[in-house]
Design a protein around this motif. Structure first.
Motif, PDB file in Angstrom:
ATOM      1  N   ASP A  24      -1.321  -3.138   1.449  1.00 52.93           N
ATOM      2  CA  ASP A  24      -2.431  -2.558   0.699  1.00 52.93           C
ATOM      3  C   ASP A  24      -2.730  -1.111   1.092  1.00 52.93           C
ATOM      4  O   ASP A  24      -3.374  -0.388   0.340  1.00 52.93           O
ATOM      5  CB  ASP A  24      -3.700  -3.403   0.871  1.00 52.93           C
ATOM      6  CG  ASP A  24      -3.592  -4.748   0.174  1.00 52.93           C
ATOM      7  OD1 ASP A  24      -2.877  -4.839  -0.845  1.00 52.93           O
ATOM      8  OD2 ASP A  24      -4.220  -5.712   0.641  1.00 52.93           O
ATOM      9  N   LEU A  28      -1.473   3.040  -4.290  1.00 53.20           N
ATOM     10  CA  LEU A  28      -1.141   2.213  -5.460  1.00 53.20           C
ATOM     11  C   LEU A  28       0.058   2.760  -6.223  1.00 53.20           C
ATOM     12  O   LEU A  28       0.912   2.003  -6.674  1.00 53.20           O
ATOM     13  CB  LEU A  28      -2.346   2.095  -6.397  1.00 53.20           C
ATOM     14  CG  LEU A  28      -3.541   1.312  -5.871  1.00 53.20           C
ATOM     15  CD1 LEU A  28      -4.663   1.308  -6.901  1.00 53.20           C
ATOM     16  CD2 LEU A  28      -3.164  -0.094  -5.486  1.00 53.20           C
ATOM     17  N   ASP A  51      -6.109  -4.196  -3.092  1.00 51.21           N
ATOM     18  CA  ASP A  51      -6.852  -2.950  -2.905  1.00 51.21           C
ATOM     19  C   ASP A  51      -6.986  -2.713  -1.406  1.00 51.21           C
ATOM     20  O   ASP A  51      -7.014  -3.664  -0.626  1.00 51.21           O
ATOM     21  CB  ASP A  51      -8.244  -3.051  -3.541  1.00 51.21           C
ATOM     22  CG  ASP A  51      -8.963  -1.714  -3.589  1.00 51.21           C
ATOM     23  OD1 ASP A  51      -8.711  -0.957  -4.548  1.00 51.21           O
ATOM     24  OD2 ASP A  51      -9.764  -1.437  -2.681  1.00 51.21           O
ATOM     25  N   LYS A  56     -14.297  -5.034  -1.375  1.00 54.52           N
ATOM     26  CA  LYS A  56     -14.242  -5.256  -2.822  1.00 54.52           C
ATOM     27  C   LYS A  56     -13.764  -6.687  -3.084  1.00 54.52           C
ATOM     28  O   LYS A  56     -12.761  -7.119  -2.520  1.00 54.52           O
ATOM     29  CB  LYS A  56     -13.247  -4.241  -3.394  1.00 54.52           C
ATOM     30  CG  LYS A  56     -13.188  -4.135  -4.863  1.00 54.52           C
ATOM     31  CD  LYS A  56     -12.242  -2.981  -5.222  1.00 54.52           C
ATOM     32  CE  LYS A  56     -12.037  -2.874  -6.693  1.00 54.52           C
ATOM     33  NZ  LYS A  56     -11.069  -1.814  -7.012  1.00 54.52           N
ATOM     34  N   ASN A  61      -9.717  -6.966  -8.393  1.00 50.89           N
ATOM     35  CA  ASN A  61      -8.364  -6.443  -8.214  1.00 50.89           C
ATOM     36  C   ASN A  61      -7.318  -7.186  -9.042  1.00 50.89           C
ATOM     37  O   ASN A  61      -6.126  -7.049  -8.796  1.00 50.89           O
ATOM     38  CB  ASN A  61      -7.975  -6.509  -6.729  1.00 50.89           C
ATOM     39  CG  ASN A  61      -8.969  -5.802  -5.849  1.00 50.89           C
ATOM     40  OD1 ASN A  61      -9.642  -4.876  -6.279  1.00 50.89           O
ATOM     41  ND2 ASN A  61      -9.084  -6.250  -4.617  1.00 50.89           N
ATOM     42  N   GLN A  64      -4.419  -5.068 -10.558  1.00 49.88           N
ATOM     43  CA  GLN A  64      -3.356  -4.678  -9.625  1.00 49.88           C
ATOM     44  C   GLN A  64      -2.523  -5.886  -9.199  1.00 49.88           C
ATOM     45  O   GLN A  64      -1.309  -5.796  -9.101  1.00 49.88           O
ATOM     46  CB  GLN A  64      -3.931  -3.964  -8.397  1.00 49.88           C
ATOM     47  CG  GLN A  64      -2.907  -3.582  -7.355  1.00 49.88           C
ATOM     48  CD  GLN A  64      -1.859  -2.581  -7.837  1.00 49.88           C
ATOM     49  OE1 GLN A  64      -1.946  -2.032  -8.933  1.00 49.88           O
ATOM     50  NE2 GLN A  64      -0.855  -2.346  -7.029  1.00 49.88           N
TER      51      GLN A  64
END
Length: 107
Positions: A24, A28, A51, A56, A61, A64
């Motif tokens: 992570d 990204l 993430d 979060k 997420n 993603q």
């Protein structure tokens, strides 16, 4: 660090090697290329929260996580890292997975 991972895989022999959630920390935009490199050296799975921030919720997420799942094409397992059993239960409704990594899962 691919050379370090290759050394680990050689030492592990037939034991599957999993990339921890340090994945992570890769930006990204570079994660798909990193995933391809891990597939190439026979890493069997990646643990990811989707993430860099564990504050979060994982459900924020899912875009993603879905992107990683699609790109993996089944060549490497994506293992979601959830915070607790509530996240686990909710995530199962949205994303198919075989395994999950939980920090504080209680049943």
């Amino acid at each position: 660090d691919i050379p370090v991972m290759q050394t680990l895989i050689q030492a592990a022999e037939s034991t599957p090697v999993i990339m921890h959630s340090q994945f992570d920390k890769i930006p990204l935009r570079a994660q798909l290329k990193a995933m391809d490199a891990l597939i190439e050296i026979n890493v069997s799975a990646i643990i990811t929260h989707g993430d860099v921030s564990y504050l979060k919720p994982i459900l924020d997420n899912t875009h993603q996580l879905g992107r990683l799942l699609r790109h993996s094409k089944g060549e490497i397992e994506i293992i979601p890292e959830v915070a607790d059993s509530d996240e686990f239960t909710e995530l199962k409704k949205w994303i198919p997975f075989q395994h999950v990594y939980g920090r504080e899962i209680y049943h």
